[in-house]
Design an enzyme around this catalytic site. Structure first.
Site, PDB file in Angstrom:
ATOM      1  N   HIS A  88      51.534 -41.871  12.812  1.00  0.00           N
ATOM      2  CA  HIS A  88      51.838 -40.350  12.099  1.00  0.00           C
ATOM      3  C   HIS A  88      53.476 -40.138  12.339  1.00  0.00           C
ATOM      4  CE1 HIS A  88      47.673 -39.801  12.335  1.00  0.00           C
ATOM      5  NE2 HIS A  88      47.824 -38.898  11.689  1.00  0.00           N
ATOM      6  N   LYS A 120      54.359 -35.027  15.385  1.00  0.00           N
ATOM      7  CA  LYS A 120      52.849 -34.785  15.566  1.00  0.00           C
ATOM      8  C   LYS A 120      52.809 -34.436  17.247  1.00  0.00           C
ATOM      9  CE  LYS A 120      48.192 -36.359  14.992  1.00  0.00           C
ATOM     10  NZ  LYS A 120      47.694 -35.064  14.216  1.00  0.00           N
TER      11      LYS A 120
END
Length: 269
Positions: A155, A159
């Protein structure tokens, strides 16, 4: 046909602003308000880069729910804020559709009990990309035949939770069909702590965080002489919007909480 009145929490963020653009395209949805730490009292159309809505921003969920009539809350915030918003929404008879990951099992249980008591539908999904949901279901099926498995999730570097909610949900689904097994050599040692990733029921989960990524996951299964890799990639946040719309269409007719979009997709079949 009356429109579904929607509040978006986290509306000025990347996912939230994408949700606003999705609502703009839907004739059966009406944006009535946004909840965000910033822009209190401003109209959406006054914020650069956001769609041409007259709906107001609120920095307080109680004031928003007191001033606006809503049917659905889309929450795309953080675990702590998302939990509080979800609880407030259910208490007010507003159906939450939550794409925020990082809820604990205890929080899910509490919110499920509250939704059942209030007879208010709710959807919490670790991932709203429908391809990612199918990836998780395929992984659950494969685990029956390939108990040796590792998960690599990647990601963007902003995040907050690791591993991702999608990776945890995938591991939980694999656990249901997988014969319990501790992988690797029994004398294996990490020369650097964490090198082998997180241990979930004997399988390993690895988290990668880099700028430029959106949401990506590989589930790698192995057997004698063969590998099976199930992979899903979201290259743009637009990939999550069809799942959010799908959840909204269902939640307005529900009276309990559903965790995981797959439960709605499978029910439809």
């Amino acid at each position: 046909m009356s429109k579904v009145r929607v509040v978006v929490a986290g509306a000025s963020g990347k996912m939230g602003s994408e949700a606003l653009r999705m609502i703009e395209k839907q004739e059966d949805l009406e944006l009535v308000a946004c909840i965000d730490l910033h822009n209190d009292g401003k109209k959406v159309k006054e914020i650069e880069g956001l769609p041409n809505f007259d709906a107001l921003f609120y920095n307080d969920i109680d004031r928003c729910f007191s001033n606006e009539e809503a049917d659905v809350l889309i929450d795309l915030t953080s675990p702590e804020v998302g939990y509080r918003h979800t609880k407030k929404a259910i208490e007010n008879g507003i159906r939450p559709v939550v794409g925020t990951t990082g809820f604990t099992k205890e929080q899910i249980t509490e919110l499920s009990s509250l939704a059942k008591k209030q007879k208010t539908g709710a959807v919490i999904a670790p991932n709203f990309a429908m391809g990612a949901v199918l990836m998780m279901q395929f992984s659950k099926l494969a685990a029956k035949y390939f108990p040796d498995v590792e998960i690599i999730e990647k990601h963007h570097d902003q995040k907050l939770d690791a591993p991702s909610g999608t990776a945890v949900k995938t591991a939980e689904l694999i656990q249901e069909g997988r014969k319990k097994k501790v992988q690797g050599h029994p004398d294996e040692q990490e020369t650097i702590d964490g090198a082998r990733g997180a241990d979930f029921d004997g399988m390993r989960i690895h988290s990668v965080r880099l700028p430029g990524l959106v949401a990506h996951q590989e589930v790698i299964f192995a057997g004698p002489g063969e590998n099976l890799t199930i992979q899903h990639d979201s290259f743009h946040r637009e990939s999550f919007m069809s799942g959010i719309k799908f959840a909204i269409d269902h939640v307005v007719n529900m009276d309990e909480l559903v965790y995981g979009l797959e439960n709605l997709m499978l029910d439809k079949e």
